[in-house]
Design a protein around this motif. Structure first.
Motif, short mmCIF file in Angstrom:
data_model
loop_
_atom_site.label_atom_id
_atom_site.label_comp_id
_atom_site.label_asym_id
_atom_site.label_seq_id
_atom_site.Cartn_x
_atom_site.Cartn_y
_atom_site.Cartn_z
N LEU A 70 -44.70 12.20 -1.18
CA LEU A 70 -43.94 11.86 -2.39
C LEU A 70 -44.09 10.38 -2.74
O LEU A 70 -44.23 10.02 -3.90
N VAL A 71 -44.07 9.53 -1.74
CA VAL A 71 -44.27 8.10 -1.97
C VAL A 71 -45.68 7.86 -2.51
O VAL A 71 -45.87 7.12 -3.49
N ASP A 72 -46.67 8.50 -1.90
CA ASP A 72 -48.05 8.35 -2.33
C ASP A 72 -48.24 8.82 -3.77
O ASP A 72 -49.02 8.24 -4.52
N ALA A 73 -47.50 9.85 -4.16
CA ALA A 73 -47.60 10.39 -5.53
C ALA A 73 -46.73 9.61 -6.51
O ALA A 73 -46.67 9.95 -7.68
N ARG A 74 -46.06 8.59 -6.02
CA ARG A 74 -45.20 7.73 -6.83
C ARG A 74 -44.02 8.50 -7.45
O ARG A 74 -43.59 8.22 -8.56
N ILE A 75 -43.51 9.48 -6.73
CA ILE A 75 -42.33 10.23 -7.17
C ILE A 75 -41.11 9.35 -6.90
O ILE A 75 -40.94 8.87 -5.78
N PRO A 76 -40.28 9.08 -7.90
CA PRO A 76 -39.10 8.23 -7.68
C PRO A 76 -38.12 8.89 -6.70
O PRO A 76 -37.79 10.06 -6.84
N MET A 77 -37.70 8.10 -5.71
CA MET A 77 -36.80 8.60 -4.69
C MET A 77 -35.62 7.65 -4.50
O MET A 77 -35.75 6.45 -4.71
N LYS A 78 -34.50 8.21 -4.08
CA LYS A 78 -33.31 7.41 -3.77
C LYS A 78 -33.56 6.57 -2.53
O LYS A 78 -33.11 5.43 -2.43
N HIS A 79 -34.27 7.15 -1.57
CA HIS A 79 -34.60 6.48 -0.31
C HIS A 79 -35.62 7.35 0.42
O HIS A 79 -35.82 8.50 0.07
N LEU A 80 -36.25 6.77 1.42
CA LEU A 80 -37.14 7.55 2.28
C LEU A 80 -36.29 8.37 3.24
O LEU A 80 -35.20 7.97 3.61
N ALA A 81 -36.81 9.50 3.63
CA ALA A 81 -36.15 10.30 4.65
C ALA A 81 -36.95 10.16 5.94
O ALA A 81 -38.17 10.27 5.92
N VAL A 82 -36.27 9.91 7.03
CA VAL A 82 -36.91 9.78 8.32
C VAL A 82 -36.34 10.87 9.22
O VAL A 82 -35.14 10.87 9.51
N ALA A 83 -37.18 11.81 9.64
CA ALA A 83 -36.73 12.94 10.44
C ALA A 83 -37.12 12.76 11.89
O ALA A 83 -38.15 12.15 12.21
N ILE A 84 -36.27 13.28 12.77
CA ILE A 84 -36.53 13.19 14.21
C ILE A 84 -35.91 14.42 14.89
O ILE A 84 -34.93 14.97 14.42
N CYS A 85 -36.52 14.85 15.98
CA CYS A 85 -35.99 15.96 16.78
C CYS A 85 -35.48 15.41 18.11
O CYS A 85 -36.14 14.58 18.73
N SER A 109 -34.86 6.53 14.63
CA SER A 109 -35.28 6.63 13.23
C SER A 109 -35.38 5.26 12.58
O SER A 109 -36.18 5.06 11.67
N ALA A 110 -34.60 4.29 13.05
CA ALA A 110 -34.70 2.93 12.51
C ALA A 110 -36.08 2.35 12.82
O ALA A 110 -36.72 1.73 11.95
N LYS A 111 -36.57 2.57 14.03
CA LYS A 111 -37.90 2.09 14.39
C LYS A 111 -38.98 2.85 13.64
O LYS A 111 -39.95 2.27 13.14
N LEU A 112 -38.82 4.16 13.54
CA LEU A 112 -39.77 4.98 12.80
C LEU A 112 -39.76 4.60 11.31
O LEU A 112 -40.80 4.56 10.67
N ASP A 165 -39.08 1.63 10.04
CA ASP A 165 -39.82 0.37 9.87
C ASP A 165 -41.32 0.62 9.87
O ASP A 165 -42.05 0.07 9.05
N PHE A 166 -41.79 1.45 10.80
CA PHE A 166 -43.21 1.78 10.87
C PHE A 166 -43.67 2.47 9.58
O PHE A 166 -44.69 2.13 9.01
N LEU A 167 -42.89 3.45 9.13
CA LEU A 167 -43.22 4.19 7.92
C LEU A 167 -43.27 3.27 6.71
O LEU A 167 -44.19 3.33 5.91
N ARG A 168 -42.28 2.40 6.58
CA ARG A 168 -42.22 1.47 5.45
C ARG A 168 -43.43 0.56 5.44
O ARG A 168 -44.08 0.38 4.41
N LYS A 169 -43.79 -0.01 6.59
CA LYS A 169 -44.94 -0.91 6.66
C LYS A 169 -46.23 -0.17 6.33
O LYS A 169 -47.08 -0.68 5.61
N SER A 170 -46.38 1.05 6.85
CA SER A 170 -47.58 1.83 6.59
C SER A 170 -47.71 2.17 5.12
O SER A 170 -48.79 2.05 4.53
N LEU A 171 -46.61 2.61 4.53
CA LEU A 171 -46.65 3.00 3.12
C LEU A 171 -46.83 1.80 2.21
O LEU A 171 -47.54 1.88 1.21
N GLN A 172 -46.21 0.66 2.55
CA GLN A 172 -46.38 -0.53 1.74
C GLN A 172 -47.82 -1.01 1.76
O GLN A 172 -48.38 -1.38 0.73
N SER A 173 -48.46 -0.99 2.93
CA SER A 173 -49.86 -1.42 3.00
C SER A 173 -50.76 -0.45 2.24
O SER A 173 -51.70 -0.86 1.58
#
Length: 162
Positions: A46-61, A139-142, A144-152
């Motif tokens: 969704l981020v890659d497709a530039r779909i407007p979002m309220k926030h990123l979702a970070v999932a974990i099991c 999820s906070a660490k994940l 941060d990783f996701l945000r940096k990856s997507l921003q780059s």
């Protein structure tokens, strides 16, 4: 249905009325935490497709081992051996994905909630609260990783377009 509702809750659907966004998730292999993987991948898409979002979702099991510690991102075999486990989806910081000109819904909390919680098996409330605590920290660490990856990725895409 869980994937659909989770993604609907994070997308800003009012900016482009009368439009449809389809997300197709194909699984090649299931080594555990399948729903978590699908949510994280769909959110990145969704981020890659530039779909407007309220926030990123970070999932974990999360699952609780017999000796009392929480296992994050268990394999399929570990999931099957556990008496209970939970899929948790947390919001990322809203500041990382709000588009310029987008508006927030007044009073909407995005920093400390749980977007989705799915449990399997039997677990006491204390155990579930351990999952939430450990899951939020991971999820906070994940996040941060996701945000940096997507921003780059978004930076390199915009430089290619220019």
């Amino acid at each position: 249905m869980i994937l659909k509702r989770t993604l609907q809750s994070i997308c800003i659907l009012t900016l482009n009325p009368n439009t449809t966004t389809s997300i197709i998730v194909q699984f090649v292999n299931d080594d555990g935490a399948l729903l978590v993987c699908a949510i994280n991948a769909a959110c990145a898409a969704l981020v890659d497709a530039r779909i407007p979002m309220k926030h990123l979702a970070v999932a974990i099991c999360c699952c609780l081992a017999d000796v009392g510690y929480v296992i994050l991102d268990p394999t399929k075999l570990e999931e099957q051996k556990m008496k209970g486990f939970a899929y948790l989806v947390f919001p990322n910081s809203v500041l990382s994905v709000i588009l310029e000109g987008s508006s927030l819904v007044e009073g909407e909390s995005t920093e400390h909630g749980i977007i989705t919680s799915v449990t399997h098996g039997v677990m006491p409330v204390e155990e579930y609260l351990k999952y939430v605590e450990r899951g939020r920290a991971a999820s906070a660490k994940l996040s941060d990783f996701l945000r940096k990856s997507l921003q780059s990725q978004l930076s390199s895409d915009s430089s290619k377009a220019a």
